[in-house]
Design a protein around this motif. Structure first.
Motif, short mmCIF file in Angstrom:
data_model
loop_
_atom_site.label_atom_id
_atom_site.label_comp_id
_atom_site.label_asym_id
_atom_site.label_seq_id
_atom_site.Cartn_x
_atom_site.Cartn_y
_atom_site.Cartn_z
N MET A 1 0.84 -1.19 0.03
CA MET A 1 0.05 -0.03 -0.09
C MET A 1 0.88 1.11 0.19
N ARG A 2 0.53 2.07 -0.86
CA ARG A 2 1.29 3.46 -0.86
C ARG A 2 0.93 4.50 0.48
N ARG A 3 1.98 5.07 0.74
CA ARG A 3 1.84 5.81 2.03
C ARG A 3 0.41 6.81 1.81
N ASP A 4 0.40 7.27 0.45
CA ASP A 4 -0.59 8.40 0.54
C ASP A 4 -1.88 7.80 0.56
N SER A 5 -1.95 6.34 0.24
CA SER A 5 -3.40 5.92 0.42
C SER A 5 -3.77 5.64 1.77
N LEU A 6 -2.55 5.13 2.80
CA LEU A 6 -2.74 5.11 4.06
C LEU A 6 -3.36 6.46 4.65
N ASP A 7 -2.70 7.36 4.11
CA ASP A 7 -2.92 8.79 4.63
C ASP A 7 -4.44 9.12 4.41
N ASP A 8 -4.92 8.69 3.12
CA ASP A 8 -6.13 8.97 2.76
C ASP A 8 -7.32 8.15 3.58
N PHE A 9 -6.92 7.08 3.97
CA PHE A 9 -7.69 6.01 4.76
C PHE A 9 -8.00 6.91 6.19
N LEU A 10 -6.76 7.17 6.82
CA LEU A 10 -6.72 8.01 8.13
C LEU A 10 -7.63 9.08 7.95
N THR A 11 -7.67 9.84 6.93
CA THR A 11 -8.56 11.03 6.66
C THR A 11 -10.00 10.63 6.63
N PHE A 12 -10.30 9.64 6.06
CA PHE A 12 -11.70 9.24 5.87
C PHE A 12 -12.21 8.71 7.24
N ILE A 13 -11.43 8.04 7.89
CA ILE A 13 -11.78 7.54 9.11
C ILE A 13 -12.28 8.73 10.20
N ALA A 14 -11.54 9.77 9.99
CA ALA A 14 -11.67 10.95 11.16
C ALA A 14 -12.99 11.69 10.65
N VAL A 15 -13.30 11.84 9.07
CA VAL A 15 -14.38 12.48 8.72
C VAL A 15 -15.63 11.65 9.31
N ALA A 16 -15.44 10.22 8.94
CA ALA A 16 -16.49 9.14 9.32
C ALA A 16 -16.98 9.41 10.77
N ARG A 17 -15.99 9.28 11.89
CA ARG A 17 -16.30 9.61 13.15
C ARG A 17 -16.78 10.78 13.60
N PHE A 21 -16.50 17.68 8.37
CA PHE A 21 -15.47 18.03 7.48
C PHE A 21 -14.69 19.22 8.41
N THR A 22 -15.37 20.04 8.88
CA THR A 22 -14.85 21.08 9.84
C THR A 22 -14.05 20.61 11.16
N LYS A 23 -14.73 19.52 11.81
CA LYS A 23 -13.97 18.99 13.31
C LYS A 23 -13.00 17.98 12.62
N ALA A 24 -13.27 17.19 11.48
CA ALA A 24 -12.17 16.31 11.27
C ALA A 24 -10.79 17.14 10.96
N ALA A 25 -11.10 18.16 10.04
CA ALA A 25 -9.94 19.10 9.71
C ALA A 25 -9.09 19.67 10.74
N ALA A 26 -9.89 20.00 11.90
CA ALA A 26 -9.31 20.55 13.00
C ALA A 26 -8.39 19.41 13.92
N LYS A 27 -9.08 18.38 13.99
CA LYS A 27 -8.51 17.37 14.69
C LYS A 27 -7.29 16.84 13.82
N LEU A 28 -6.97 16.65 12.67
CA LEU A 28 -6.18 16.35 11.91
C LEU A 28 -5.01 17.50 11.48
N GLY A 29 -5.34 18.80 11.58
CA GLY A 29 -4.46 19.82 11.57
C GLY A 29 -4.42 20.01 10.11
N LEU A 30 -5.36 19.71 9.40
CA LEU A 30 -5.48 20.23 7.84
C LEU A 30 -6.47 21.06 7.58
N SER A 31 -6.43 21.75 6.33
CA SER A 31 -7.32 22.82 5.93
C SER A 31 -8.54 21.89 5.31
#
Length: 296
Positions: A1-17, A21-31
Motif C-alpha cells: 500500500m502506498r503511503r498516500d493511500s494510508l493517509d487517505d484512509f486515516l482522513t476518511f476515518i476521521a471524517v466518518a467519526r 469536515f470542519t471538526k475532522a480538519a481541526a483534529k487532523l491539523g489540515l485545511s
C-alpha cells in the motif's frame, strides 16, 4: 500500500467519526480544502462514493459504512500496538543476557541487578559464568563483562568496576614444613591450586614487578573451575591459591589465610561491559548498562 493511500484512509476515518469536515480538519491539523481533496481523490481511486455531503451534514454511503467498519478496527489496533511500544520506554521489559566470569558476576553484576530488578520487575537478567571468551553474537548474549585488557578493540565498552589486585594466599599450616616463596619462580616447588579453563588447560598466574612481567603455569593436588572451590581448598591447606584480593579479605583478617608474593601483585585493570555495536538497544539493556556503569 502506498503511503498516500494510508493517509487517505486515516482522513476518511476521521471524517466518518466526526461526521463533519470542519471538526475532522481541526483534529487532523489540515485545511478543509485539503481534507476535501483527499476524500475526493480517494473516492475517484476506489470508484465509489463514500460520503454524502450536504451544507449541514456528512453521512456515510453504504460503501463508506462498509469500508469504515472494515478498516477502522484494524487501524485502531495498529495505533494501540504503537502506543504499547512507546510505553516500553517508560516501563522497560525483556531479557538481558550477560556472559562474564564468576568474580565479576558475584561481586559487581548481581549486586547491581538486585535493586534494578526490584524497581523494574518486567526486566529479566541472565548472568552466565564462563571463563572462555564467548562469541556474543553467536551465543545470543547482549553483552559480556571481562577485564579491560581482554576486551577486543572493535567492541564498544564501558567500565563497570574499579581496578583490583590479585592475591596469592594459603592456610598458615601449609608453611609448617615449607619455606615461603619469594619470587614467582619459587612456585614450581609448591602445591598450587589452579583454575581449570573450558579449553582444558589451566589459567596462568600473572605477576609484575619493576617492569618485569611473568606468567607462571602452576600445578598441585587439585584444580577447580570455580573460585569458591579454590578458596575452600586453600583454607584447608591443600595449596596456594591465586584469587582476587577482595574475596580473601576476611580470611586474611581472621588469620585463616596468609599472603605471599604481595609485591608481585600490582593493580589490574577493572572489569568492562562490552557489546558489538552502537545499534539501538532495548530500553532494558540501556537501563542495565547505565546501572552497571562505574562511577569513581
Amino acid at each position: 500500500m502506498r503511503r498516500d493511500s494510508l493517509d487517505d484512509f486515516l482522513t476518511f476515518i476521521a471524517v466518518a467519526r466526526e461526521r463533519s469536515f470542519t471538526k475532522a480538519a481541526a483534529k487532523l491539523g489540515l485545511s478543509q480544502s485539503a481534507l476535501s481533496y483527499s476524500i475526493r481523490t480517494m473516492e475517484e481511486r476506489l470508484g465509489v462514493r463514500l460520503l454524502t455531503r450536504t451544507t449541514r451534514s456528512v453521512s456515510l454511503t453504504e460503501a463508506g459504512d462498509r469500508l469504515f467498519r472494515s478498516i477502522a478496527p484494524k487501524l485502531d489496533e495498529i495505533a494501540s500496538e504503537i502506543a504499547a511500544l512507546s510505553a516500553l520506554r517508560d516501563k522497560p521489559a525483556g531479557t538481558v543476557r550477560i556472559t562474564t566470569v564468576e568474580h565479576a558476576g558475584e561481586t559487581i553484576i548481581w549486586p547491581a541487578m538486585v535493586g534494578l530488578m526490584r524497581d523494574y520487575p518486567d526486566i529479566r537478567v541472565e548472568i552466565i559464568h564462563d571463563y572462555g571468551l564467548a562469541d556474543i553474537a553467536a551465543d545470543r548474549f547482549d553483552a559480556g563483562v571481562r577485564l579491560g585488557e581482554q576486551v577486543d578493540k572493535d567492541m564498544i565498552s564501558a567500565r563497570v568496576g574499579p581496578d583490583f589486585r590479585m592475591a596469592v594466599v594459603v592456610a598458615p599450616s601449609y608453611f609448617a614444613s615449607r619455606s615461603r616463596p619469594v619470587t614467582p619462580e619459587d612456585l614450581a616447588d609448591h602445591a598450587c591450586i589452579p583454575l581449570r579453563l573450558p579449553t582444558g588447560g589451566c589459567a596462568p598466574w600473572e605477576f609484575r614487578k619493576e617492569g618485569r612481567e611473568l606468567k607462571v603455569r602452576v600445578q598441585g593436588h587439585a584444580a577447580f573451575n570455580t573460585l569458591a572451590m579454590i578458596c575452600q581448598a586453600s583454607l584447608e591447606g591443600f595449596g596456594l591459591a591465586y584469587l582476587p584480593e577482595d574475596l580473601v579479605t576476611y580470611p586474611l583478617e581472621q588469620g585463616r589465610l596468609v599472603r605471599v608474593l604481595e609485591d608481585w601483585c600490582p593493580l589490574r585493570p577493572g572489569y568492562h561491559l562490552y557489546y558489538p555495536s552502537r545499534r539501538q538497544h532495548s530500553p532494558a539493556f540501556a537501563l542495565v548498562l547505565e546501572t552497571l556503569r562505574y562511577r569513581d
